[in-house]
Design a protein around this motif. Sequence first.
Motif, PDB file in Angstrom:
ATOM      1  N   LYS A 147      26.573  43.287  75.849  1.00  0.00           N
ATOM      2  CA  LYS A 147      25.561  44.025  75.055  1.00  0.00           C
ATOM      3  C   LYS A 147      24.196  43.560  74.140  1.00  0.00           C
ATOM      4  N   ARG A 148      23.619  44.742  75.218  1.00  0.00           N
ATOM      5  CA  ARG A 148      22.067  44.810  75.204  1.00  0.00           C
ATOM      6  C   ARG A 148      21.104  45.914  74.695  1.00  0.00           C
ATOM      7  N   SER A 149      19.867  46.060  74.486  1.00  0.00           N
ATOM      8  CA  SER A 149      19.641  47.144  74.095  1.00  0.00           C
ATOM      9  C   SER A 149      18.898  48.205  74.885  1.00  0.00           C
ATOM     10  N   HIS A 150      19.307  48.074  76.539  1.00  0.00           N
ATOM     11  CA  HIS A 150      19.266  48.718  77.349  1.00  0.00           C
ATOM     12  C   HIS A 150      20.321  48.930  77.471  1.00  0.00           C
ATOM     13  N   GLY A 151      22.218  48.997  76.946  1.00  0.00           N
ATOM     14  CA  GLY A 151      22.937  48.968  77.895  1.00  0.00           C
ATOM     15  C   GLY A 151      24.396  47.788  77.856  1.00  0.00           C
ATOM     16  N   ILE A 152      25.299  48.011  78.707  1.00  0.00           N
ATOM     17  CA  ILE A 152      26.537  46.813  78.431  1.00  0.00           C
ATOM     18  C   ILE A 152      26.483  46.908  79.746  1.00  0.00           C
ATOM     19  N   PHE A 153      26.764  45.363  80.325  1.00  0.00           N
ATOM     20  CA  PHE A 153      27.300  44.855  81.320  1.00  0.00           C
ATOM     21  C   PHE A 153      28.374  44.200  80.785  1.00  0.00           C
ATOM     22  N   CYS A 154      29.389  43.817  81.799  1.00  0.00           N
ATOM     23  CA  CYS A 154      30.125  43.201  82.223  1.00  0.00           C
ATOM     24  C   CYS A 154      30.888  43.211  83.808  1.00  0.00           C
ATOM     25  N   GLN A 155      32.142  43.134  83.549  1.00  0.00           N
ATOM     26  CA  GLN A 155      32.539  42.510  84.839  1.00  0.00           C
ATOM     27  C   GLN A 155      33.751  43.417  85.178  1.00  0.00           C
ATOM     28  N   LEU A 156      33.956  44.534  86.197  1.00  0.00           N
ATOM     29  CA  LEU A 156      35.798  44.542  86.184  1.00  0.00           C
ATOM     30  C   LEU A 156      36.410  43.584  87.117  1.00  0.00           C
ATOM     31  N   ALA A 157      37.382  43.342  86.545  1.00  0.00           N
ATOM     32  CA  ALA A 157      38.441  42.079  87.277  1.00  0.00           C
ATOM     33  C   ALA A 157      39.629  42.171  87.791  1.00  0.00           C
ATOM     34  N   GLU A 158      40.566  42.106  88.685  1.00  0.00           N
ATOM     35  CA  GLU A 158      41.713  42.476  88.706  1.00  0.00           C
ATOM     36  C   GLU A 158      42.292  40.781  89.876  1.00  0.00           C
ATOM     37  N   LYS A 159      43.381  40.807  89.331  1.00  0.00           N
ATOM     38  CA  LYS A 159      43.818  39.410  88.980  1.00  0.00           C
ATOM     39  C   LYS A 159      44.872  38.761  90.621  1.00  0.00           C
ATOM     40  N   LYS A 160      44.579  38.131  90.966  1.00  0.00           N
ATOM     41  CA  LYS A 160      45.092  37.731  92.668  1.00  0.00           C
ATOM     42  C   LYS A 160      46.366  37.103  92.350  1.00  0.00           C
ATOM     43  N   ASP A 161      47.754  37.683  93.460  1.00  0.00           N
ATOM     44  CA  ASP A 161      48.358  37.157  92.926  1.00  0.00           C
ATOM     45  C   ASP A 161      48.812  36.077  93.771  1.00  0.00           C
ATOM     46  N   MET A 162      47.816  35.575  94.787  1.00  0.00           N
ATOM     47  CA  MET A 162      48.068  34.340  95.618  1.00  0.00           C
ATOM     48  C   MET A 162      47.552  32.993  94.635  1.00  0.00           C
ATOM     49  N   PRO A 163      48.199  32.131  94.511  1.00  0.00           N
ATOM     50  CA  PRO A 163      48.081  30.755  94.060  1.00  0.00           C
ATOM     51  C   PRO A 163      46.734  30.399  94.896  1.00  0.00           C
ATOM     52  N   GLY A 164      45.866  29.437  94.161  1.00  0.00           N
ATOM     53  CA  GLY A 164      44.902  28.612  95.062  1.00  0.00           C
ATOM     54  C   GLY A 164      44.127  29.361  96.209  1.00  0.00           C
ATOM     55  N   THR A 165      43.564  30.880  95.350  1.00  0.00           N
ATOM     56  CA  THR A 165      42.666  31.737  96.001  1.00  0.00           C
ATOM     57  C   THR A 165      41.397  32.376  94.846  1.00  0.00           C
ATOM     58  N   GLY A 166      42.124  31.724  93.604  1.00  0.00           N
ATOM     59  CA  GLY A 166      40.725  31.883  92.555  1.00  0.00           C
ATOM     60  C   GLY A 166      40.849  33.157  91.970  1.00  0.00           C
ATOM     61  N   SER A 167      41.577  33.830  90.079  1.00  0.00           N
ATOM     62  CA  SER A 167      41.884  33.786  89.773  1.00  0.00           C
ATOM     63  C   SER A 167      41.780  35.004  89.484  1.00  0.00           C
ATOM     64  N   SER A 168      40.411  35.701  89.557  1.00  0.00           N
ATOM     65  CA  SER A 168      40.499  37.493  90.423  1.00  0.00           C
ATOM     66  C   SER A 168      39.558  37.505  91.455  1.00  0.00           C
ATOM     67  N   LEU A 169      39.229  39.173  91.404  1.00  0.00           N
ATOM     68  CA  LEU A 169      37.920  39.647  91.627  1.00  0.00           C
ATOM     69  C   LEU A 169      37.384  40.334  90.778  1.00  0.00           C
ATOM     70  N   THR A 170      36.087  40.060  91.007  1.00  0.00           N
ATOM     71  CA  THR A 170      35.582  40.682  90.507  1.00  0.00           C
ATOM     72  C   THR A 170      33.754  41.783  90.800  1.00  0.00           C
ATOM     73  N   VAL A 171      33.745  42.760  89.694  1.00  0.00           N
ATOM     74  CA  VAL A 171      32.407  43.294  90.939  1.00  0.00           C
ATOM     75  C   VAL A 171      31.555  43.456  89.694  1.00  0.00           C
ATOM     76  N   ASN A 172      30.484  42.790  89.082  1.00  0.00           N
ATOM     77  CA  ASN A 172      29.804  43.552  88.291  1.00  0.00           C
ATOM     78  C   ASN A 172      28.942  45.450  88.269  1.00  0.00           C
ATOM     79  N   CYS A 173      29.583  45.216  86.319  1.00  0.00           N
ATOM     80  CA  CYS A 173      29.415  46.471  86.330  1.00  0.00           C
ATOM     81  C   CYS A 173      27.865  47.189  85.467  1.00  0.00           C
ATOM     82  N   VAL A 174      27.755  48.349  84.633  1.00  0.00           N
ATOM     83  CA  VAL A 174      26.665  48.859  84.029  1.00  0.00           C
ATOM     84  C   VAL A 174      26.517  49.491  83.220  1.00  0.00           C
ATOM     85  N   ILE A 175      26.875  50.278  81.912  1.00  0.00           N
ATOM     86  CA  ILE A 175      26.967  50.848  81.631  1.00  0.00           C
ATOM     87  C   ILE A 175      25.359  51.306  80.541  1.00  0.00           C
TER      88      ILE A 175
END
Length: 250
Positions: A147-175
Amino acid sequence: MTLFYRHNSNYITLMGQTYPHRLWIKELGGTFQGARKVWRVPFSEKNLLTVNEYCTKHGGGSLSLESNLEKDCISSSVVKTEDCKDKFLATTLSHYKNPSQEESVKTPDSNRQVTRVSQLLSSIESLLAQTYPSAFWVVGEVQGLGKRSHGIFCQLAEKKDMPGTGSSLTVNCVIWSNDLQTLVDRHGKDLLDQIIADGVQICAFCHVHFYKARASVSLTIKDIDPSYTKGLLALEKEQTLKKIKEEGLE
């Protein structure tokens, strides 16, 4: 002062270095779309011809879906506007033409056609804008909340089902702060604090943005569906109580 444009049956979108040309765009009835940093001009055959000539003159051109139908509408002065609109509506992404095709460069030691990075990124930007021309709903798990004075920053993530391919897919978001205040007025601060938190699944109404300088995608959140998250939390609570009962821990 390069200008590019794309269009559909309703409007012509101008992008690039638009600021020096803003008065000319306004004369065509253009309006600035602040969230997307582009200008939109009402579609007409006359406007399409004018924009095409002007952008070409200033070192830019079309990033639109192209086909022989479009060339006919640009080159012929006798084609009716409604005919153009009907033809453009029939054009799909399968007809998309990479804007680098006519500007590709041959390597010195072969006849191989190559594409500049700028052309590649412009193609991606155009195709993304064509696919998501307006806001849409996205589901994901909130991660990295800040949380910042000019907004909220985060990522939206989707967990991967396949092992060995990283924990999740993410995209940066802002409000942004002004949008956040709208959400507070609409849903209440206490509810938002519960929903917009790390590890919580949300359904968010977003605009997508592509930043060519970083070759990255981000989402601007305009609204939240609290019922989606509350439904998931209620289901999770029900499953937990059921498990406790089955294990005889109540």
